[in-house]
Design a protein around this motif. Structure first.
Motif, mmCIF file in Angstrom:
data_model
loop_
_atom_site.group_PDB
_atom_site.id
_atom_site.type_symbol
_atom_site.label_atom_id
_atom_site.label_comp_id
_atom_site.label_asym_id
_atom_site.label_seq_id
_atom_site.Cartn_x
_atom_site.Cartn_y
_atom_site.Cartn_z
ATOM 1 N N ASP A 85 0.721 -1.272 0.100
ATOM 2 C CA ASP A 85 -0.153 0.043 -0.147
ATOM 3 C C ASP A 85 0.997 1.193 -0.048
ATOM 4 O OD1 ASP A 85 -2.125 -1.708 0.170
ATOM 5 O OD2 ASP A 85 -2.888 -1.119 2.068
ATOM 6 N N ALA A 86 2.023 1.123 0.916
ATOM 7 C CA ALA A 86 2.958 2.277 0.899
ATOM 8 C C ALA A 86 4.253 1.883 1.632
ATOM 9 C CB ALA A 86 2.158 3.452 1.905
ATOM 10 N N SER A 87 5.150 2.793 1.233
ATOM 11 C CA SER A 87 6.491 2.509 1.860
ATOM 12 C C SER A 87 6.735 4.023 2.639
ATOM 13 C CB SER A 87 7.423 2.197 1.024
ATOM 14 O OG SER A 87 8.809 2.178 1.643
ATOM 15 N N VAL A 88 7.051 3.837 3.993
ATOM 16 C CA VAL A 88 7.361 5.040 4.881
ATOM 17 C C VAL A 88 8.652 5.060 5.416
ATOM 18 C CG1 VAL A 88 6.456 6.379 6.695
ATOM 19 C CG2 VAL A 88 4.767 4.974 5.287
ATOM 20 N N ALA A 89 9.610 5.714 5.103
ATOM 21 C CA ALA A 89 10.712 5.939 5.384
ATOM 22 C C ALA A 89 10.802 6.858 6.637
ATOM 23 C CB ALA A 89 11.812 6.226 4.512
ATOM 24 N N VAL A 90 11.372 6.343 7.705
ATOM 25 C CA VAL A 90 11.559 7.203 8.707
ATOM 26 C C VAL A 90 13.095 7.749 8.683
ATOM 27 C CG1 VAL A 90 11.632 7.667 11.525
ATOM 28 C CG2 VAL A 90 9.902 6.130 10.413
ATOM 29 N N LEU A 91 13.314 9.212 8.554
ATOM 30 C CA LEU A 91 14.724 9.779 8.135
ATOM 31 C C LEU A 91 15.320 9.974 9.442
ATOM 32 C CD1 LEU A 91 13.626 12.060 5.567
ATOM 33 C CD2 LEU A 91 14.320 9.609 5.304
ATOM 34 N N ALA A 92 16.137 8.884 9.896
ATOM 35 C CA ALA A 92 17.065 9.233 11.301
ATOM 36 C C ALA A 92 17.983 10.286 11.180
ATOM 37 C CB ALA A 92 17.890 7.940 11.570
ATOM 38 N N GLY A 93 17.506 10.980 12.736
ATOM 39 C CA GLY A 93 18.489 12.334 12.597
ATOM 40 C C GLY A 93 19.201 12.190 14.040
ATOM 41 N N GLN A 94 18.892 12.687 14.998
ATOM 42 C CA GLN A 94 19.334 12.940 16.216
ATOM 43 C C GLN A 94 18.525 12.129 17.266
ATOM 44 O OE1 GLN A 94 20.788 16.676 17.764
ATOM 45 N NE2 GLN A 94 21.176 15.770 19.939
ATOM 46 N N ALA A 95 18.792 11.097 18.071
ATOM 47 C CA ALA A 95 18.205 10.299 18.985
ATOM 48 C C ALA A 95 17.505 11.161 20.005
ATOM 49 C CB ALA A 95 19.294 9.346 19.758
ATOM 50 N N GLY A 96 16.210 10.875 20.072
ATOM 51 C CA GLY A 96 15.432 11.778 21.102
ATOM 52 C C GLY A 96 14.562 12.937 20.313
ATOM 53 N N ARG A 97 14.964 13.276 19.268
ATOM 54 C CA ARG A 97 14.354 14.527 18.568
ATOM 55 C C ARG A 97 13.501 13.853 17.540
ATOM 56 N NH1 ARG A 97 18.349 19.145 16.921
ATOM 57 N NH2 ARG A 97 16.490 20.068 16.424
ATOM 58 N N MET A 98 12.454 14.572 17.116
ATOM 59 C CA MET A 98 11.409 14.007 16.376
ATOM 60 C C MET A 98 11.956 13.980 14.660
ATOM 61 S SD MET A 98 8.539 12.471 15.927
ATOM 62 C CE MET A 98 7.837 13.113 17.770
ATOM 63 N N PRO A 99 12.064 12.866 14.207
ATOM 64 C CA PRO A 99 12.417 12.557 12.755
ATOM 65 C C PRO A 99 11.330 13.071 11.662
ATOM 66 C CG PRO A 99 11.766 10.439 13.539
ATOM 67 C CD PRO A 99 11.393 11.505 14.681
ATOM 68 N N LEU A 100 11.968 13.348 10.511
ATOM 69 C CA LEU A 100 10.742 13.539 9.494
ATOM 70 C C LEU A 100 10.514 12.142 8.627
ATOM 71 C CD1 LEU A 100 12.558 16.808 7.521
ATOM 72 C CD2 LEU A 100 10.747 16.520 8.791
ATOM 73 N N VAL A 101 9.787 12.046 8.001
ATOM 74 C CA VAL A 101 9.273 10.883 7.122
ATOM 75 C C VAL A 101 9.100 11.210 5.662
ATOM 76 C CG1 VAL A 101 8.303 9.670 9.199
ATOM 77 C CG2 VAL A 101 6.677 10.925 7.710
ATOM 78 N N GLU A 102 9.273 10.235 5.211
ATOM 79 C CA GLU A 102 9.067 10.151 3.722
ATOM 80 C C GLU A 102 8.263 9.240 3.180
ATOM 81 O OE1 GLU A 102 12.129 11.158 0.123
ATOM 82 O OE2 GLU A 102 12.074 8.971 0.432
ATOM 83 N N VAL A 103 7.015 9.545 2.756
ATOM 84 C CA VAL A 103 5.930 8.481 1.965
ATOM 85 C C VAL A 103 6.106 8.142 0.521
ATOM 86 C CG1 VAL A 103 3.556 7.729 1.949
ATOM 87 C CG2 VAL A 103 4.654 9.085 4.052
ATOM 88 N N ALA A 104 6.040 6.836 0.149
ATOM 89 C CA ALA A 104 6.039 6.508 -1.183
ATOM 90 C C ALA A 104 4.956 5.483 -1.606
ATOM 91 C CB ALA A 104 7.405 5.992 -1.733
ATOM 92 N N HIS A 105 4.100 5.725 -2.578
ATOM 93 C CA HIS A 105 3.106 4.599 -2.912
ATOM 94 C C HIS A 105 3.140 4.706 -4.427
ATOM 95 C CE1 HIS A 105 0.444 7.977 -4.653
ATOM 96 N NE2 HIS A 105 0.838 8.869 -3.798
ATOM 97 N N LEU A 106 2.325 3.489 -4.788
ATOM 98 C CA LEU A 106 2.286 3.229 -6.257
ATOM 99 C C LEU A 106 1.304 3.876 -7.082
ATOM 100 C CD1 LEU A 106 2.351 -0.601 -6.028
ATOM 101 C CD2 LEU A 106 4.190 0.576 -6.873
#
Length: 466
Positions: A85-106
């Motif tokens: 349905d989708a692929s969601v990449a959680v973009l790791a940054g600094q531990a304890g801080r909220m990361p950004l995410v990147e969503v891909a779908h067909l």
């Protein structure tokens, strides 16, 4: 996606210095957790790759990208191959801080040729809330495309033609394979040709081409792959497992056509015999039930496995069919002997399949043998006296085809017997076919393999609508 979940999975991946992936269904329930290394995540084999035409697998993969760069080509290929349905990449940054995410779908099939869309990197809490609607829209479009195909045929198929000899006429082979599919009631939605110096031991074609074909199957609503070259049992299983599609080769397709067109008792037995010989080496341990012991009271040892029983029954059936066909052949030989005793000469019509032999036969004898614009419409030889002369009989035979499968050579036994006793062969060819020369050459080559080229022969160019 809930921000606390994205933060938790990021921190766990940073602590382990490994990619972590989570499969989530459409209800938001975690189905499975995967752990890879710093750069890769193992392929989730539990994901259902295919759920029928117009369907995605119903699961989304959320994973941590330690590099922070987003989806790699490998990640997007996984999205395509598994019909996620989708692929969601959680973009790791600094531990304890909220990361950004990147969503891909067909994406559904489109004029731009795009397979997927990668959304802009964003905060986890800002991922589109109504993403389910996007999935439903994609599936609805895929279903409409699939339904349009299924109205025209029972199955939608993709043709795969491996070419290992550059001297071969690829265009002719592809056209012939398409004609075989039409005769079998299949709708051809795409054709893939790959030229290779040698066959791949596992897939026959390259792994990359297998993945390309799997993606075509998703977008075109196809559920069947038809290979234009013979597949070994292991290759057939490997391609089916890799693509999630049903897989047959040209030999199996021809066997299916023979089964549809066999109307006489002998014809049906010949086809069943050929199918049993073809399928016997393809019986394998398909599931756990195949390895359960079925021995009982009075059996010596543990008994047979279900697989062994199936193989034994197939061999017994093959032996029985061979015995029956020998008896039928003996009756046919007796009829030929009586004809020869009466000194009635026989002329046999031979040629490539769908060349018009049955049409000529009906015109000369007044018979009503089935005539169709299909390959292998005639599967059993028919003998009739000529209307113009009762002193000559004419025989209509099964049409030949290039690279005749070994399993089907027995199905031509009756034709070989009749042709071998003929006084004259009329090689019928379709004068309107642009591959006329190739068809005549193939017919002569097959006749040579059957030791029938020593007969007097006349070439008849057939064209009814001049």
């Amino acid at each position: 996606m809930e921000p606390p979940f994205a933060l938790a999975i990021q921190d766990a991946a940073i602590l382990a210095q490994r990619r972590i992936g989570v499969l989530v269904d459409r209800r938001g329930v975690v189905q499975e957790v995967f752990v890879g290394d710093a750069a890769d995540l193992p392929l989730p084999r539990t994901v259902s790759r295919r759920c029928g035409p117009g369907r995605l697998c119903g699961e989304r993969l959320v994973f941590v990208d330690l590099s922070g760069r987003g989806h790699t080509p490998g990640d997007l290929e996984r999205l395509r191959l598994l019909s996620l349905d989708a692929s969601v990449a959680v973009l790791a940054g600094q531990a304890g801080r909220m990361p950004l995410v990147e969503v891909a779908h067909l994406l559904p099939e489109n004029t731009e040729g795009r397979f997927f869309e990668v959304l802009k990197k964003t905060h986890p809490g800002q991922v589109p809330v109504r993403f389910d609607e996007t999935v439903r829209t994609i599936e609805a479009q895929m279903r409409r495309d699939a339904a349009a195909l299924m109205r025209r045929a029972k199955d939608a198929a993709i043709l795969v033609l491996p070419v290992f000899d550059r001297a071969r006429d690829v265009e002719w082979e592809l056209l012939e394979l398409e004609a075989l599919c039409r005769t079998a009631g299949l709708a051809v939605v795409a054709s893939v040709v790959q030229k290779r110096p040698a066959p791949d031991a596992r897939f026959l074609i390259g792994r990359g081409k297998v993945r390309e074909v799997a993606m075509l199957g998703l977008y075109r609503g196809a559920d069947l792959l038809v290979f234009g070259a013979p597949l070994t049992p292991s290759q057939q299983r490997s391609v089916a497992k890799e693509t999630g599609l049903r897989v047959i080769d040209r030999n199996q397709l021809i066997l299916d056509i023979f089964a549809r067109h066999a109307h006489t008792v002998e014809g049906r037995m010949e086809v069943e015999l050929a199918q049993l010989r073809y399928n016997l080496p393809r019986l394998s341990e398909k599931d756990d039930s195949m390895s359960r012991l079925t021995g009982g009271i009075g059996a010596l040892g543990p008994g047979e496995t279900k697989l062994e029983m199936e193989r034994r029954r197939a061999r017994d059936r093959i032996h029985m069919l061979e015995e029956r066909l020998l008896a039928i052949a003996a009756d046919r030989a007796e009829r030929r002997r009586r004809r020869m005793k009466q000194e009635v000469p026989m002329v046999a019509l031979v040629g490539y399949t769908n060349a018009g032999k049955s049409t000529i036969f009906n015109a000369l004898t007044g018979a009503d043998v089935l005539v169709e614009e299909k390959l292998f419409a005639t599967l059993s030889p028919t003998v009739r006296r000529l209307q113009a002369s009762n002193d000559v009989v004419l025989c209509d035979t099964v049409g030949f085809i290039r690279d005749l499968p070994e399993e089907l050579r027995g199905a031509f036994g009756a034709t070989v017997e009749e042709v071998s006793s003929a006084s004259l062969l009329i090689l019928v060819a379709d004068a309107s076919d642009e591959h006329l020369c190739e068809q005549v050459a193939s017919t002569r080559r097959i006749l040579g393999e059957l030791d029938l080229l020593d007969k007097p022969m006349v070439l008849a160019l057939n064209k009814a609508d001049l």
